[in-house]
Design a protein around this motif. Sequence first.
Motif: not given
Length: 339
Positions: A163-179, A181-191
């Motif tokens: 998702l981060q690959l496809t969202a990267a550099r896409d100015l239409a990326t929303t805060e929901d998409t960002y969250i 991505v963050v769940r995938g990148k960081t939060a998923a392993l914490f939880s």
Amino acid sequence: MDGSDNAHHGPQDRLAEALAPDMAAVNAIIRARMASEHAPRIPEVTAHLIEAGGKRIRPMLVLAAAHICGYPARNPGGEDHQKLAATVEFIHTATLLHDDVVDESAQRRGRPTANLLWDNKSSVLVGDYLFARAFQLMVEPGSLRVLDILANASATIAEGEVLQLTAARDLATTEDTYIRVVRGKTAALFSAATESGAEIAGATPDQVRALYTYGDALGIAFQIADDLLDYGGTSAVIGKNTGDDFRERKLTLPLIKAVAKADAEEQAFWTRVIAKGDQHEGDLEIALSLMERHGALAAARADALTWAATARAALAPLPDHPLRAILGDLADFVVSRIA
């Protein structure tokens, strides 16, 4: 909390002290399972990463959750919590190896990355090996529920990366998409770390849910804080240069918030520097002034603090335990760098 007096004795250090005997056992498991008689390149690459002095926060979260929910007391001599802690560190290390290839990174924790010292092929294949080792380890406690948690987290991490690959550099990326991505990148392993630790301890469904929520919110707060530091931290604090995310055209929360409020002229600027990657001297300063003008940095900071508060509040249903207090302080600490 101010970072200076906690630099040497923050919650991470207190957690490490409280869990030192467990972590020694976890490190022994990691070393034993990293070995490969047939492919010496594997321990070479993994040792470089694992000995790079990472904080080991994820395995400590597994152990802390298990202790808070009474695992060792209920299961004297049991090693399942230590095996799960090693599993989580293997998954994390595997994703770092793959990440550095995807991001074409040259540095990780201030040291050259494995793909730079060896090559991309070694990094990808050793990452695959560590994932396989993680799955071998997570089977050993014999809990289907724990397998479910960790297998789901592994899928979420991979999904977040794509998702981060496809969202990267896409100015239409929303805060929901960002969250997401963050769940995938960081939060998923914490939880997954906190939830599996609770599960192996035989915690109640409420306690398992509480620890899942804590890990999820802690991971999101941590990542937003990290993204904010990129627009104002010193490289000594974050291990990368200020503005790296901007130069790499990553749509992190401060940028997404600024783009959402941009007028036509500002939109043209964002299109040039992020969508097209046509960056010139002074563009970072313009980007920072636009973020400041629209309160994007302050709004992102407020979001990080809200997630940290959510993490702290989630601990309420858990048994009273010294480690519970440290986890509460940890939630404050991850955002203290930006508070």
